[in-house]
Design a protein around this motif. Structure first.
Motif, PDB file in Angstrom:
ATOM      1  N   ALA A  10       0.836  -1.202   0.000  1.00 45.69           N
ATOM      2  CA  ALA A  10       0.000   0.000   0.000  1.00 45.69           C
ATOM      3  C   ALA A  10       0.871   1.252   0.000  1.00 45.69           C
ATOM      4  O   ALA A  10       0.582   2.226  -0.724  1.00 45.69           O
ATOM      5  CB  ALA A  10      -0.924  -0.017   1.221  1.00 45.69           C
ATOM      6  N   TYR A  11       1.927   1.242   0.767  1.00 47.38           N
ATOM      7  CA  TYR A  11       2.801   2.417   0.865  1.00 47.38           C
ATOM      8  C   TYR A  11       3.514   2.680  -0.465  1.00 47.38           C
ATOM      9  O   TYR A  11       3.566   3.827  -0.942  1.00 47.38           O
ATOM     10  CB  TYR A  11       3.818   2.210   1.983  1.00 47.38           C
ATOM     11  N   VAL A  12       4.037   1.622  -1.089  1.00 50.99           N
ATOM     12  CA  VAL A  12       4.714   1.788  -2.383  1.00 50.99           C
ATOM     13  C   VAL A  12       3.735   2.299  -3.433  1.00 50.99           C
ATOM     14  O   VAL A  12       4.056   3.213  -4.204  1.00 50.99           O
ATOM     15  CB  VAL A  12       5.354   0.454  -2.832  1.00 50.99           C
ATOM     16  N   ALA A  13       2.537   1.742  -3.460  1.00 52.21           N
ATOM     17  CA  ALA A  13       1.536   2.189  -4.443  1.00 52.21           C
ATOM     18  C   ALA A  13       1.186   3.657  -4.229  1.00 52.21           C
ATOM     19  O   ALA A  13       1.078   4.436  -5.187  1.00 52.21           O
ATOM     20  CB  ALA A  13       0.285   1.320  -4.340  1.00 52.21           C
ATOM     21  N   ARG A  48       5.996   9.948  11.368  1.00 55.57           N
ATOM     22  CA  ARG A  48       5.283  10.446  10.200  1.00 55.57           C
ATOM     23  C   ARG A  48       6.064  10.081   8.948  1.00 55.57           C
ATOM     24  O   ARG A  48       7.277  10.300   8.865  1.00 55.57           O
ATOM     25  CB  ARG A  48       5.135  11.956  10.301  1.00 55.57           C
ATOM     26  N   LEU A  49       5.376   9.511   7.952  1.00 62.21           N
ATOM     27  CA  LEU A  49       6.001   9.127   6.687  1.00 62.21           C
ATOM     28  C   LEU A  49       5.652  10.085   5.565  1.00 62.21           C
ATOM     29  O   LEU A  49       6.447  10.277   4.633  1.00 62.21           O
ATOM     30  CB  LEU A  49       5.562   7.711   6.291  1.00 62.21           C
ATOM     31  N   ILE A  50       4.480  10.696   5.655  1.00 58.46           N
ATOM     32  CA  ILE A  50       3.979  11.548   4.570  1.00 58.46           C
ATOM     33  C   ILE A  50       3.572  12.893   5.151  1.00 58.46           C
ATOM     34  O   ILE A  50       2.890  12.960   6.175  1.00 58.46           O
ATOM     35  CB  ILE A  50       2.774  10.882   3.876  1.00 58.46           C
ATOM     36  N   GLU A  51       4.036  13.964   4.494  1.00 56.11           N
ATOM     37  CA  GLU A  51       3.599  15.312   4.849  1.00 56.11           C
ATOM     38  C   GLU A  51       2.336  15.607   4.062  1.00 56.11           C
ATOM     39  O   GLU A  51       2.380  15.739   2.845  1.00 56.11           O
ATOM     40  CB  GLU A  51       4.691  16.341   4.530  1.00 56.11           C
ATOM     41  N   ASP A  58       4.268  15.047  -0.082  1.00 58.77           N
ATOM     42  CA  ASP A  58       5.715  14.925   0.121  1.00 58.77           C
ATOM     43  C   ASP A  58       6.001  13.849   1.150  1.00 58.77           C
ATOM     44  O   ASP A  58       5.204  13.612   2.077  1.00 58.77           O
ATOM     45  CB  ASP A  58       6.306  16.252   0.596  1.00 58.77           C
ATOM     46  N   LEU A  59       7.169  13.209   0.990  1.00 60.98           N
ATOM     47  CA  LEU A  59       7.614  12.229   1.965  1.00 60.98           C
ATOM     48  C   LEU A  59       8.540  12.900   2.980  1.00 60.98           C
ATOM     49  O   LEU A  59       9.313  13.803   2.635  1.00 60.98           O
ATOM     50  CB  LEU A  59       8.378  11.093   1.285  1.00 60.98           C
ATOM     51  N   THR A  60       8.442  12.461   4.208  1.00 62.24           N
ATOM     52  CA  THR A  60       9.420  12.886   5.204  1.00 62.24           C
ATOM     53  C   THR A  60      10.735  12.146   4.919  1.00 62.24           C
ATOM     54  O   THR A  60      10.792  11.250   4.072  1.00 62.24           O
ATOM     55  CB  THR A  60       8.933  12.532   6.615  1.00 62.24           C
ATOM     56  N   ASP A  61      11.769  12.502   5.631  1.00 60.90           N
ATOM     57  CA  ASP A  61      13.041  11.788   5.456  1.00 60.90           C
ATOM     58  C   ASP A  61      12.873  10.312   5.798  1.00 60.90           C
ATOM     59  O   ASP A  61      13.395   9.437   5.096  1.00 60.90           O
ATOM     60  CB  ASP A  61      14.119  12.410   6.348  1.00 60.90           C
ATOM     61  N   ASP A  62      12.145  10.026   6.895  1.00 61.18           N
ATOM     62  CA  ASP A  62      11.888   8.629   7.251  1.00 61.18           C
ATOM     63  C   ASP A  62      11.060   7.936   6.175  1.00 61.18           C
ATOM     64  O   ASP A  62      11.275   6.763   5.853  1.00 61.18           O
ATOM     65  CB  ASP A  62      11.145   8.543   8.595  1.00 61.18           C
ATOM     66  N   GLY A  63      10.109   8.685   5.614  1.00 64.34           N
ATOM     67  CA  GLY A  63       9.260   8.108   4.561  1.00 64.34           C
ATOM     68  C   GLY A  63      10.054   7.750   3.329  1.00 64.34           C
ATOM     69  O   GLY A  63       9.829   6.695   2.706  1.00 64.34           O
ATOM     70  N   LEU A  67      10.609   4.018   1.810  1.00 63.23           N
ATOM     71  CA  LEU A  67      10.219   3.701   0.442  1.00 63.23           C
ATOM     72  C   LEU A  67      11.306   2.917  -0.276  1.00 63.23           C
ATOM     73  O   LEU A  67      11.020   1.955  -1.001  1.00 63.23           O
ATOM     74  CB  LEU A  67       9.902   4.990  -0.320  1.00 63.23           C
ATOM     75  N   THR A  68      12.551   3.293  -0.078  1.00 62.51           N
ATOM     76  CA  THR A  68      13.660   2.576  -0.716  1.00 62.51           C
ATOM     77  C   THR A  68      13.663   1.109  -0.318  1.00 62.51           C
ATOM     78  O   THR A  68      13.770   0.210  -1.161  1.00 62.51           O
ATOM     79  CB  THR A  68      15.006   3.231  -0.330  1.00 62.51           C
ATOM     80  N   HIS A  69      13.520   0.876   0.988  1.00 63.72           N
ATOM     81  CA  HIS A  69      13.536  -0.507   1.481  1.00 63.72           C
ATOM     82  C   HIS A  69      12.252  -1.252   1.082  1.00 63.72           C
ATOM     83  O   HIS A  69      12.303  -2.450   0.755  1.00 63.72           O
ATOM     84  CB  HIS A  69      13.701  -0.525   2.991  1.00 63.72           C
ATOM     85  N   ALA A  70      11.118  -0.562   1.124  1.00 64.44           N
ATOM     86  CA  ALA A  70       9.842  -1.209   0.807  1.00 64.44           C
ATOM     87  C   ALA A  70       9.823  -1.690  -0.645  1.00 64.44           C
ATOM     88  O   ALA A  70       9.345  -2.793  -0.941  1.00 64.44           O
ATOM     89  CB  ALA A  70       8.689  -0.240   1.057  1.00 64.44           C
ATOM     90  N   ARG A  71      10.340  -0.864  -1.563  1.00 65.46           N
ATOM     91  CA  ARG A  71      10.387  -1.278  -2.962  1.00 65.46           C
ATOM     92  C   ARG A  71      11.234  -2.533  -3.127  1.00 65.46           C
ATOM     93  O   ARG A  71      10.873  -3.453  -3.865  1.00 65.46           O
ATOM     94  CB  ARG A  71      10.946  -0.142  -3.814  1.00 65.46           C
ATOM     95  N   ARG A  72      12.366  -2.575  -2.446  1.00 64.84           N
ATOM     96  CA  ARG A  72      13.240  -3.747  -2.561  1.00 64.84           C
ATOM     97  C   ARG A  72      12.571  -4.997  -1.976  1.00 64.84           C
ATOM     98  O   ARG A  72      12.611  -6.067  -2.580  1.00 64.84           O
ATOM     99  CB  ARG A  72      14.557  -3.473  -1.843  1.00 64.84           C
ATOM    100  N   ILE A  73      11.939  -4.842  -0.817  1.00 63.82           N
ATOM    101  CA  ILE A  73      11.307  -5.988  -0.166  1.00 63.82           C
ATOM    102  C   ILE A  73      10.172  -6.542  -1.024  1.00 63.82           C
ATOM    103  O   ILE A  73      10.058  -7.757  -1.230  1.00 63.82           O
ATOM    104  CB  ILE A  73      10.787  -5.584   1.233  1.00 63.82           C
TER     105      ILE A  73
END
Length: 277
Positions: A10-13, A48-51, A58-63, A67-73
């Motif tokens: 859901a987050y990647v989409a 918070r992941l999304i501003e 916009d994505l926060t730094d944590d977001g 996202l980088t890790h979520a796409r790979r997983i």
């Protein structure tokens, strides 16, 4: 609660679409359901992941890091699933006389992709397919299939006459297909290739002896209860001391078919098999 794959999908989409409405549609979710999933994810990571603003996404730094890790997983999981599916075993059912040349070539191509094939002999492959105890049915009898099944011709075979060794037809020469229209006919009503309709016009008064499988059929022909028609490979694959196979130059050919479940969807393993079949 731990992070689940559905959270990451859901987050990647959402990040790729940049819109809750579009992301929900791509995931076949309602927008409120997607919003709840993202809120769950933020509670799990405790940040918070999304501003969210009325005009920007916009994505926060944590977001951005997630996202980088979520796409790979997600990509890794999808890759493993695809690899396992490519090695899936499909079960093929047949009634008699498999087209061995075709099967050997198809098995070789399918197994080169990592898949496996098992074979099962059943009297009625189409009934077994309907019951979903098979993935693929091989059959020869021309029949109308229900809408959720699809079929494909994989071979065309020369047809020969089968008669009792004691029958005068066993020594006859110059026979034509039409010459046989009045003889009693042995018909395998489940998986045979030849019935009264194999002659045009069909004789409504023709004696028909019915049976349910190839073993019964060949014994009835050997007992001179009637004649029959079979693919020519029966001569080498199904010899019988009481049966003679006679060439008829104008005998109509018969076909070999594959059938599979096409609706609601064709399974990935079956689709892959069909791609090489």
């Amino acid at each position: 609660m731990d992070i689940e794959l559905r959270h990451l999908r859901a987050y990647v989409a959402l990040c790729e679409e940049g819109s809750y409405t579009k992301a929900a549609a791509s995931l076949h979710l309602s927008q409120p359901a997607l919003t709840r999933t993202i809120q769950q994810l933020e509670r799990i990571v405790e940040g918070r992941l999304i501003e969210r603003t009325s005009r920007r996404f916009d994505l926060t730094d944590d977001g951005a890091e997630l996202l980088t890790h979520a796409r790979r997983i997600v990509a890794d999981v999808d890759g493993v699933v695809a690899q396992l599916r490519s090695r899936a075993t499909i079960e093929i059912g047949f009634a008699w006389l498999l087209p061995t040349t075709w099967l050997a070539a198809t098995r070789r191509r399918y197994e080169a992709l990592g898949g496996r094939i098992t074979l099962r002999r059943v009297d009625d492959p189409l009934a077994a397919l309907e019951a979903r105890s098979l993935d693929i049915a091989i059959y020869r009898r021309e029949t109308r299939l229900p809408n959720h099944l699809a079929s494909r011709v994989i071979a065309t075979e020369r047809r020969v006459l089968a008669v009792a060794a004691s029958s005068p037809l066993a020594e006859a020469t110059g026979l034509r297909w039409a010459d046989l229209a009045g003889y009693p006919l042995v018909v395998n009503v489940v998986s045979g290739t030849t019935d009264a309709g194999s002659w045009d016009p069909a004789d409504p008064h023709r004696p028909i002896i019915t049976c349910q499988n190839f073993d019964e059929w060949i014994e009835l022909v050997a007992a001179d209860r009637g004649i029959g028609g079979v693919p020519a490979l029966a001569r080498s694959r199904a010899p019988h001391p009481g049966v003679v196979y006679v060439d008829i130059p104008d005998a109509p050919p018969s076909h070999v078919y594959l059938a599979w479940h096409a609706k609601p969807t064709t399974s990935p393993a079956v689709a892959r098999f069909l791609g090489v079949a």
